[in-house]
Design an enzyme around this catalytic site. Structure first.
Site, PDB file in Angstrom:
ATOM      1  CE1 TYR A 149      -3.598   2.463   0.180  1.00 43.40           C
ATOM      2  CE2 TYR A 149      -2.712   3.173   2.295  1.00 43.40           C
ATOM      3  CZ  TYR A 149      -3.579   3.360   1.231  1.00 43.40           C
ATOM      4  OH  TYR A 149      -4.401   4.449   1.211  1.00 43.40           O
ATOM      5  CE1 TYR A 159      -2.887   0.283   5.323  1.00 46.76           C
ATOM      6  CE2 TYR A 159      -0.498   0.326   5.292  1.00 46.76           C
ATOM      7  CZ  TYR A 159      -1.687  -0.286   4.957  1.00 46.76           C
ATOM      8  OH  TYR A 159      -1.661  -1.462   4.248  1.00 46.76           O
TER       9      TYR A 159
HETATM   10  P1  NAI Z   1      -7.984 -10.044   4.055  1.00 50.53           P
HETATM   11  O1  NAI Z   1      -8.242  -9.742   5.481  1.00 50.53           O
HETATM   12  O2  NAI Z   1      -9.038 -10.681   3.266  1.00 50.53           O
HETATM   13  O3  NAI Z   1      -6.630 -10.897   3.908  1.00 50.53           O
HETATM   14  C1  NAI Z   1      -5.564 -10.869   4.843  1.00 50.53           C
HETATM   15  C2  NAI Z   1      -5.149 -12.310   5.037  1.00 50.53           C
HETATM   16  O4  NAI Z   1      -3.974 -12.453   5.858  1.00 50.53           O
HETATM   17  C3  NAI Z   1      -6.250 -13.144   5.723  1.00 50.53           C
HETATM   18  O5  NAI Z   1      -6.615 -14.227   4.893  1.00 50.53           O
HETATM   19  C4  NAI Z   1      -5.572 -13.623   6.991  1.00 50.53           C
HETATM   20  O6  NAI Z   1      -6.059 -14.857   7.456  1.00 50.53           O
HETATM   21  C5  NAI Z   1      -4.124 -13.705   6.524  1.00 50.53           C
HETATM   22  N1  NAI Z   1      -3.212 -13.889   7.654  1.00 50.53           N
HETATM   23  C6  NAI Z   1      -3.139 -13.142   8.786  1.00 50.53           C
HETATM   24  N2  NAI Z   1      -2.232 -13.680   9.638  1.00 50.53           N
HETATM   25  C7  NAI Z   1      -1.706 -14.769   9.022  1.00 50.53           C
HETATM   26  C8  NAI Z   1      -0.722 -15.729   9.387  1.00 50.53           C
HETATM   27  N3  NAI Z   1      -0.074 -15.691  10.571  1.00 50.53           N
HETATM   28  N4  NAI Z   1      -0.439 -16.738   8.515  1.00 50.53           N
HETATM   29  C9  NAI Z   1      -1.057 -16.825   7.318  1.00 50.53           C
HETATM   30  N5  NAI Z   1      -1.998 -15.908   6.910  1.00 50.53           N
HETATM   31  C10 NAI Z   1      -2.327 -14.908   7.751  1.00 50.53           C
HETATM   32  O7  NAI Z   1      -7.597  -8.612   3.414  1.00 50.53           O
HETATM   33  P2  NAI Z   1      -6.994  -8.178   1.998  1.00 50.53           P
HETATM   34  O8  NAI Z   1      -7.295  -6.735   1.873  1.00 50.53           O
HETATM   35  O9  NAI Z   1      -7.407  -9.097   0.938  1.00 50.53           O
HETATM   36  O10 NAI Z   1      -5.425  -8.279   2.268  1.00 50.53           O
HETATM   37  C11 NAI Z   1      -4.540  -8.896   1.382  1.00 50.53           C
HETATM   38  C12 NAI Z   1      -3.273  -8.066   1.208  1.00 50.53           C
HETATM   39  O11 NAI Z   1      -3.579  -6.861   0.518  1.00 50.53           O
HETATM   40  C13 NAI Z   1      -2.590  -7.649   2.521  1.00 50.53           C
HETATM   41  O12 NAI Z   1      -1.190  -7.692   2.339  1.00 50.53           O
HETATM   42  C14 NAI Z   1      -3.040  -6.212   2.649  1.00 50.53           C
HETATM   43  O13 NAI Z   1      -2.194  -5.455   3.467  1.00 50.53           O
HETATM   44  C15 NAI Z   1      -2.960  -5.791   1.178  1.00 50.53           C
HETATM   45  N6  NAI Z   1      -3.627  -4.546   0.844  1.00 50.53           N
HETATM   46  C16 NAI Z   1      -4.915  -4.354   1.215  1.00 50.53           C
HETATM   47  C17 NAI Z   1      -5.536  -3.159   0.946  1.00 50.53           C
HETATM   48  C18 NAI Z   1      -6.924  -2.915   1.416  1.00 50.53           C
HETATM   49  O14 NAI Z   1      -7.330  -1.755   1.476  1.00 50.53           O
HETATM   50  N7  NAI Z   1      -7.689  -3.934   1.742  1.00 50.53           N
HETATM   51  C19 NAI Z   1      -4.833  -2.068   0.225  1.00 50.53           C
HETATM   52  C20 NAI Z   1      -3.490  -2.395  -0.160  1.00 50.53           C
HETATM   53  C21 NAI Z   1      -2.915  -3.599   0.154  1.00 50.53           C
END
Ligand code: NAI
EC number: 1.3.1.9
Length: 278
Positions: A149, A159
């Site tokens: 991000y 953030y």
């Molecule tokens: P999400 O909450 O659906 O996905 C995050 C995932 O990380 C979840 O599936 C969670 O179970 C997993 N996770 C957490 N701890 C873990 C561990 N110890 N071992 C394995 N998995 C673990 O949210 P999203 O938005 O799909 O996030 C995906 C990526 O996108 C992240 O890196 C997030 O920072 C990034 N991102 C998200 C944005 C947003 O606004 N949603 C913007 C820019 C980047």
């Protein structure tokens, strides 16, 4: 659909529910002919609905806590057995900050929480790539992608420590990308995605305002999770073989805009209102 990933094998981390960027990506990879193993932490397995995605995409699930190298080793070994060979693509779509969860301000961090969040969100990318590298688990011209991000480069006060985690993640992408490219002909990139309404996104304080602000700033509007999945497909495909060590903005143009007309107009309305009430 274009069959862009026909015959390609991979691992997809981070699909929690149907809003997750990784969930949308898994659906698109499946449509493009790729096969994969889905993985998430044991805790997330209990919370989410990963089994539904696995059934839809004919894929198997292997639990792995991304902070544990032993879990990653097990996952990477088993995934190759299940899929029938080395991997062509890996998606790291993982983020979590305990300080954000506990509503600790950036200037009042609990450092145990900071370390935990850094381990999950940032160091895990190194752990993942080091394990893939040592096991020689990637095919030549394979592709590894993680999500970032823009708070890695610019200040977005709420953030919180995720900004520092993303800066570290992007740096690991560059540094490991060098070695993976030189030694194994594998590319490594991070995608800097628009704010997206997912479980992780909604956890950030003031997320609604965040998302409306960037929608008004970006000439093309925010990129959705589905848009992001499409972009990831291109990076996994053979059409981007020489793209590596990049942090690629996927944000409708947000990152190159100083201020937009739409944002300026909100101020002129504010000024009119405030001069009328004077
Ligand atoms: P999400 O909450 O659906 O996905 C995050 C995932 O990380 C979840 O599936 C969670 O179970 C997993 N996770 C957490 N701890 C873990 C561990 N110890 N071992 C394995 N998995 C673990 O949210 P999203 O938005 O799909 O996030 C995906 C990526 O996108 C992240 O890196 C997030 O920072 C990034 N991102 C998200 C944005 C947003 O606004 N949603 C913007 C820019 C980047």
């Amino acid at each position: 659909m274009y069959n862009l990933l026909k015959g390609k094998r991979g691992i997809i981390f981070g699909a929690l529910d149907e809003n997750s960027i990784a969930w949308k990506t898994a659906e698109r990879v499946f449509e493009e002919g790729g096969t994969f193993v889905l993985t998430n932490s044991p805790a997330a397995m209990r919370l989410g609905s990963l089994q539904e995605l696995a059934s839809k995409t004919n894929s198997q699930i292997i639990a792995a806590d991304v902070t544990l190298v032993s879990d990653l080793e097990n996952l990477i070994e088993k995934a190759q057995l299940i899929l029938g060979g080395k991997l062509d693509f890996v998606l790291h779509s993982i983020g979590m900050s305990v300080n954000v969860r506990k509503k600790n301000h950036y200037i009042d961090e609990d450092y145990d929480f900071t370390q935990k969040g850094w381990d999950v969100s940032a160091l895990s990318f190194h752990k993942l790539m080091q394990t893939l590298y040592k096991k020689d688990a990637m095919n030549e011209w394979g592709s590894i992608v993680a999500l970032s991000y823009i708070a890695a480069q610019r200040v977005f006060p709420d953030y919180n420590d995720m900004a520092d985690n993303k800066a570290y993640l992007e740096s690991v992408g560059r540094s490991f990308g060098y070695f993976f490219g030189k030694d194994k002909k594998v590319r490594v990139n991070t995608i800097s995605q628009s704010p997206t309404p997912t479980r992780a996104g909604n956890g950030v304080k003031g997320f609604e305002e965040f998302i409306s602000f960037s929608e008004k700033m970006a000439p093309l509007g925010n990129a959705s999770a589905a848009d992001c999945a499409d972009y990831i497909i291109t990076l996994f495909s053979d059409l981007t073989q020489k793209v590596t060590m990049q942090n690629l903005f996927h944000d409708g143009g947000f990152s190159n805009v100083g201020v937009s007309q739409a944002v300026l107009e909100t101020f002129s309305k504010y000024n009119e209102n405030s001069s009328n009430t004077r």
